[in-house]
Structure formats: structure tokens, C-alpha cells
Design a protein around this motif. Structure first.
Motif, PDB file in Angstrom:
ATOM      1  N   PRO A 159     -29.300  18.306  20.617  1.00 31.70           N
ATOM      2  CA  PRO A 159     -30.526  17.491  21.199  1.00 31.70           C
ATOM      3  C   PRO A 159     -30.767  18.032  22.512  1.00 31.70           C
ATOM      4  CG  PRO A 159     -29.045  15.943  20.773  1.00 31.70           C
ATOM      5  CD  PRO A 159     -28.144  17.151  20.249  1.00 31.70           C
ATOM      6  N   GLU A 164     -29.978  11.645  19.758  1.00 32.74           N
ATOM      7  CA  GLU A 164     -31.057  11.952  18.915  1.00 32.74           C
ATOM      8  C   GLU A 164     -31.709  10.609  18.637  1.00 32.74           C
ATOM      9  OE1 GLU A 164     -29.617  13.864  15.367  1.00 32.74           O
ATOM     10  OE2 GLU A 164     -29.732  15.807  16.493  1.00 32.74           O
ATOM     11  N   VAL A 170     -35.009  17.485  16.541  1.00 29.81           N
ATOM     12  CA  VAL A 170     -33.925  16.743  15.719  1.00 29.81           C
ATOM     13  C   VAL A 170     -34.412  17.002  14.202  1.00 29.81           C
ATOM     14  CG1 VAL A 170     -33.814  14.149  14.920  1.00 29.81           C
ATOM     15  CG2 VAL A 170     -34.041  14.733  17.507  1.00 29.81           C
TER      16      VAL A 170
END
Length: 98
Positions: free
Chosen positions: A11, A39, A84
Motif C-alpha cells: 500500500p 491498508e 488495496v
């Protein structure tokens, strides 16, 4: 999460904005856990920003600076949420243009 032997999109971006990937079968490793936490944080922030955007738009503000800031924040949150989704194997479908 990713299947065994697949790379996980992390991420965060690396130098020059390039995507970072993790190659491991250890779901409980330090970097995997860190990515999970980031995330979760990103998704939570996107949810809060969505609520804030509803309030701003309901107020019918005409302040261009506030609207520009909101648009920038929403764009950033959308980028995070799409990353994500991609990381979790839910690749977004590209929009069709008429």
C-alpha cells in the motif's frame, strides 16, 4: 490476500512513485502485517473523508479552495482504495467511455 507464490502489491509507492511488491508465503511476517495495518488505516481514512465530503457538499459551499482541497483528498483516497482492492485480488474494471 494473495495466493501462495504471488506477489503482493504493497500500500505504498517506492522511489519515483513506482509500485512496491512483497514476495513471501509468510502471511504473518512483519512487512505483511505492516501492509495490513496501513491498508486498514487507508480504508478508514477514505470512509471518514467520504462522510466529510457529504457534509461539505450538503453545506453547498462555494469556497473554491475548500472544494479543491476536498477534490485532492478524495483523489488520493480513491488511489489508496484502488491499490488495496488490486492488492487483495479485486482488480477494478476500467470504465467504458462512450
Amino acid at each position: 490476500m494473495t495466493a501462495q507464490g504471488e506477489l503482493r502489491l504493497l500500500p505504498w509507492a517506492g522511489p519515483d512513485g513506482k509500485p512496491c511488491y512483497l514476495s513471501t508465503d509468510d502471511q504473518g511476517g512483519y512487512v505483511s502485517r505492516l501492509a495490513d495495518h496501513i491498508e486498514a488505516f487507508q480504508l478508514g481514512m477514505a470512509s471518514q473523508l467520504l462522510e466529510h465530503s457529504r457534509q461539505v457538499l450538503d453545506d453547498e459551499t462555494e469556497d473554491p479552495e475548500e472544494l479543491n482541497l476536498l477534490a485532492a483528498q478524495l483523489s488520493s483516497a480513491l488511489r489508496d482504495v484502488l491499490r488495496v482492492a488490486t492488492s487483495r485480488g479485486r482488480s477494478p474494471v476500467a470504465p467504458r467511455h462512450p
